[in-house]
Design a protein around this motif. Sequence first.
Motif, PDB file in Angstrom:
ATOM      1  N   SER A  78     -16.543 -32.324  31.979  1.00 38.21           N
ATOM      2  CA  SER A  78     -16.139 -31.856  33.305  1.00 38.21           C
ATOM      3  C   SER A  78     -17.323 -31.940  34.246  1.00 38.21           C
ATOM      4  CB  SER A  78     -15.612 -30.417  33.230  1.00 38.21           C
ATOM      5  OG  SER A  78     -16.649 -29.520  32.869  1.00 38.21           O
ATOM      6  N   LEU A  79     -16.994 -31.884  35.508  1.00 41.89           N
ATOM      7  CA  LEU A  79     -17.992 -31.875  36.572  1.00 41.89           C
ATOM      8  C   LEU A  79     -17.681 -30.688  37.473  1.00 41.89           C
ATOM      9  CD1 LEU A  79     -17.886 -35.685  37.375  1.00 41.89           C
ATOM     10  CD2 LEU A  79     -19.682 -34.468  36.126  1.00 41.89           C
ATOM     11  N   PRO A  80     -18.703 -29.956  37.900  1.00 47.56           N
ATOM     12  CA  PRO A  80     -18.465 -28.777  38.731  1.00 47.56           C
ATOM     13  C   PRO A  80     -18.114 -29.163  40.166  1.00 47.56           C
ATOM     14  CG  PRO A  80     -20.801 -29.151  38.559  1.00 47.56           C
ATOM     15  CD  PRO A  80     -20.125 -30.187  37.676  1.00 47.56           C
ATOM     16  N   PRO A  81     -17.595 -28.199  40.917  1.00 48.03           N
ATOM     17  CA  PRO A  81     -17.388 -28.465  42.343  1.00 48.03           C
ATOM     18  C   PRO A  81     -18.711 -28.887  42.976  1.00 48.03           C
ATOM     19  CG  PRO A  81     -16.459 -26.341  41.726  1.00 48.03           C
ATOM     20  CD  PRO A  81     -17.259 -26.835  40.550  1.00 48.03           C
ATOM     21  N   GLU A  82     -18.614 -29.803  43.916  1.00 50.81           N
ATOM     22  CA  GLU A  82     -19.821 -30.267  44.599  1.00 50.81           C
ATOM     23  C   GLU A  82     -19.433 -30.647  46.024  1.00 50.81           C
ATOM     24  OE1 GLU A  82     -23.292 -33.614  43.926  1.00 50.81           O
ATOM     25  OE2 GLU A  82     -22.128 -32.926  42.208  1.00 50.81           O
ATOM     26  N   GLU A  83     -20.075 -30.007  46.972  1.00 47.27           N
ATOM     27  CA  GLU A  83     -19.737 -30.218  48.375  1.00 47.27           C
ATOM     28  C   GLU A  83     -19.749 -31.702  48.723  1.00 47.27           C
ATOM     29  OE1 GLU A  83     -21.206 -28.778  52.768  1.00 47.27           O
ATOM     30  OE2 GLU A  83     -21.722 -27.564  51.028  1.00 47.27           O
ATOM     31  N   GLY A  84     -18.682 -32.143  49.342  1.00 43.60           N
ATOM     32  CA  GLY A  84     -18.552 -33.527  49.753  1.00 43.60           C
ATOM     33  C   GLY A  84     -18.023 -34.460  48.672  1.00 43.60           C
ATOM     34  N   LEU A  85     -17.952 -33.990  47.423  1.00 41.00           N
ATOM     35  CA  LEU A  85     -17.460 -34.828  46.324  1.00 41.00           C
ATOM     36  C   LEU A  85     -16.201 -34.265  45.671  1.00 41.00           C
ATOM     37  CD1 LEU A  85     -20.756 -35.820  44.477  1.00 41.00           C
ATOM     38  CD2 LEU A  85     -19.317 -37.266  45.907  1.00 41.00           C
ATOM     39  N   ARG A  86     -16.279 -33.002  45.230  1.00 39.03           N
ATOM     40  CA  ARG A  86     -15.176 -32.348  44.525  1.00 39.03           C
ATOM     41  C   ARG A  86     -15.058 -30.923  45.029  1.00 39.03           C
ATOM     42  NH1 ARG A  86     -18.242 -34.953  41.132  1.00 39.03           N
ATOM     43  NH2 ARG A  86     -19.565 -33.161  40.749  1.00 39.03           N
ATOM     44  N   GLU A  87     -13.854 -30.544  45.411  1.00 44.11           N
ATOM     45  CA  GLU A  87     -13.703 -29.165  45.886  1.00 44.11           C
ATOM     46  C   GLU A  87     -13.473 -28.194  44.737  1.00 44.11           C
ATOM     47  OE1 GLU A  87      -9.170 -28.814  47.367  1.00 44.11           O
ATOM     48  OE2 GLU A  87     -10.416 -30.180  48.539  1.00 44.11           O
ATOM     49  N   GLN A  88     -13.159 -28.710  43.547  1.00 42.93           N
ATOM     50  CA  GLN A  88     -13.006 -27.843  42.388  1.00 42.93           C
ATOM     51  C   GLN A  88     -13.493 -28.580  41.140  1.00 42.93           C
ATOM     52  OE1 GLN A  88      -8.369 -28.534  42.589  1.00 42.93           O
ATOM     53  NE2 GLN A  88      -8.822 -27.069  41.019  1.00 42.93           N
ATOM     54  N   THR A  89     -13.621 -27.848  40.055  1.00 41.89           N
ATOM     55  CA  THR A  89     -14.032 -28.461  38.799  1.00 41.89           C
ATOM     56  C   THR A  89     -13.080 -29.593  38.452  1.00 41.89           C
ATOM     57  OG1 THR A  89     -15.043 -26.433  37.979  1.00 41.89           O
ATOM     58  CG2 THR A  89     -14.342 -28.038  36.324  1.00 41.89           C
ATOM     59  N   GLU A  90     -13.644 -30.694  37.987  1.00 40.94           N
ATOM     60  CA  GLU A  90     -12.853 -31.864  37.601  1.00 40.94           C
ATOM     61  C   GLU A  90     -13.004 -32.078  36.096  1.00 40.94           C
ATOM     62  OE1 GLU A  90     -10.436 -35.253  38.472  1.00 40.94           O
ATOM     63  OE2 GLU A  90     -11.100 -33.688  39.843  1.00 40.94           O
ATOM     64  N   LEU A  91     -11.899 -32.036  35.383  1.00 38.92           N
ATOM     65  CA  LEU A  91     -11.893 -32.442  33.984  1.00 38.92           C
ATOM     66  C   LEU A  91     -11.786 -33.957  34.018  1.00 38.92           C
ATOM     67  CD1 LEU A  91     -11.836 -31.575  30.996  1.00 38.92           C
ATOM     68  CD2 LEU A  91      -9.339 -31.635  31.160  1.00 38.92           C
ATOM     69  N   TRP A  92     -12.904 -34.643  33.865  1.00 37.71           N
ATOM     70  CA  TRP A  92     -12.921 -36.101  34.059  1.00 37.71           C
ATOM     71  C   TRP A  92     -12.416 -36.839  32.828  1.00 37.71           C
ATOM     72  CZ3 TRP A  92     -15.365 -39.303  30.825  1.00 37.71           C
ATOM     73  CH2 TRP A  92     -16.420 -38.790  30.069  1.00 37.71           C
ATOM     74  N   GLY A  93     -12.438 -36.191  31.679  1.00 38.11           N
ATOM     75  CA  GLY A  93     -11.951 -36.871  30.489  1.00 38.11           C
ATOM     76  C   GLY A  93     -11.811 -35.929  29.320  1.00 38.11           C
ATOM     77  N   ILE A  94     -10.792 -36.165  28.532  1.00 37.28           N
ATOM     78  CA  ILE A  94     -10.621 -35.493  27.248  1.00 37.28           C
ATOM     79  C   ILE A  94      -9.870 -36.469  26.358  1.00 37.28           C
ATOM     80  CG2 ILE A  94      -8.580 -34.250  28.021  1.00 37.28           C
ATOM     81  CD1 ILE A  94      -9.378 -31.973  26.105  1.00 37.28           C
ATOM     82  N   TYR A  95     -10.520 -36.880  25.291  1.00 39.08           N
ATOM     83  CA  TYR A  95      -9.947 -37.864  24.374  1.00 39.08           C
ATOM     84  C   TYR A  95     -10.233 -37.447  22.941  1.00 39.08           C
ATOM     85  CZ  TYR A  95      -9.314 -41.071  28.285  1.00 39.08           C
ATOM     86  OH  TYR A  95      -8.914 -41.648  29.459  1.00 39.08           O
ATOM     87  N   LEU A  96      -9.280 -37.726  22.080  1.00 38.34           N
ATOM     88  CA  LEU A  96      -9.397 -37.418  20.668  1.00 38.34           C
ATOM     89  C   LEU A  96      -8.699 -38.530  19.906  1.00 38.34           C
ATOM     90  CD1 LEU A  96     -10.301 -35.083  18.745  1.00 38.34           C
ATOM     91  CD2 LEU A  96      -7.998 -34.164  19.003  1.00 38.34           C
ATOM     92  N   LEU A  97      -9.330 -39.021  18.859  1.00 40.58           N
ATOM     93  CA  LEU A  97      -8.685 -40.054  18.053  1.00 40.58           C
ATOM     94  C   LEU A  97      -7.338 -39.550  17.541  1.00 40.58           C
ATOM     95  CD1 LEU A  97     -11.664 -41.435  15.923  1.00 40.58           C
ATOM     96  CD2 LEU A  97     -10.548 -42.522  17.891  1.00 40.58           C
ATOM     97  N   ALA A  98      -6.359 -40.414  17.505  1.00 38.18           N
ATOM     98  CA  ALA A  98      -5.014 -40.036  17.070  1.00 38.18           C
ATOM     99  C   ALA A  98      -5.030 -39.419  15.673  1.00 38.18           C
ATOM    100  CB  ALA A  98      -4.087 -41.247  17.119  1.00 38.18           C
ATOM    101  N   SER A  99      -5.931 -39.864  14.829  1.00 47.50           N
ATOM    102  CA  SER A  99      -6.018 -39.315  13.473  1.00 47.50           C
ATOM    103  C   SER A  99      -6.361 -37.828  13.459  1.00 47.50           C
ATOM    104  CB  SER A  99      -7.070 -40.085  12.665  1.00 47.50           C
ATOM    105  OG  SER A  99      -8.344 -39.961  13.273  1.00 47.50           O
TER     106      SER A  99
END
Length: 170
Positions: A78-99
């Motif tokens: 995740s990335l925290p809020p950052e003025e001019g970029l993100r107004e709230q926390t962004e979960l940029w990725g969550i991945y898990l192998l299917a197994s």
Amino acid sequence: MDHTCSVRQAAPEDAAALARLHLECWRETYAHLLSPGFMERQGVEDRLAMWRRLLDGPHAGRQFVVDDAGKLVGFAGSLPPEEGLREQTELWGIYLLASHHGRGLGQALLEAAIGSEGAALWVAEDNARAQAFYQRHGFLFTGARDTIEDWEGLAEVRMARPAGLARPAD
């Protein structure tokens, strides 16, 4: 949660393994949404550069992995809020192998990456499994939709949740 696996903060020395894992997860997740040729063109070098920047940058502490006896099998960041970029926390990725699906590891990754923070994310419009997972964790569709032209026009939808929700809704 699967007790043979552990969730830990990602470290700079994980970059190469994460780059390979990232591509493997993409291939599993998007195989039904993108052409085989597209996936074959995805190279580890771009992912490796991304992971090195991320794990050496100011938000390295917000990146997590699932370690299964020394092999990385999932990640979230995740990335925290950052003025001019993100107004709230962004979960940029969550991945898990299917197994490793169905073991509680996705929930553990989500909790590590954002805890009970309010957050937003983009998810493939045709990825019903991921959308259901996020809905169980309090995320709602915002109505925003976008396409990733460089990804064969893959459609994405935006989901968000308010602060204070860390466990699935009953």
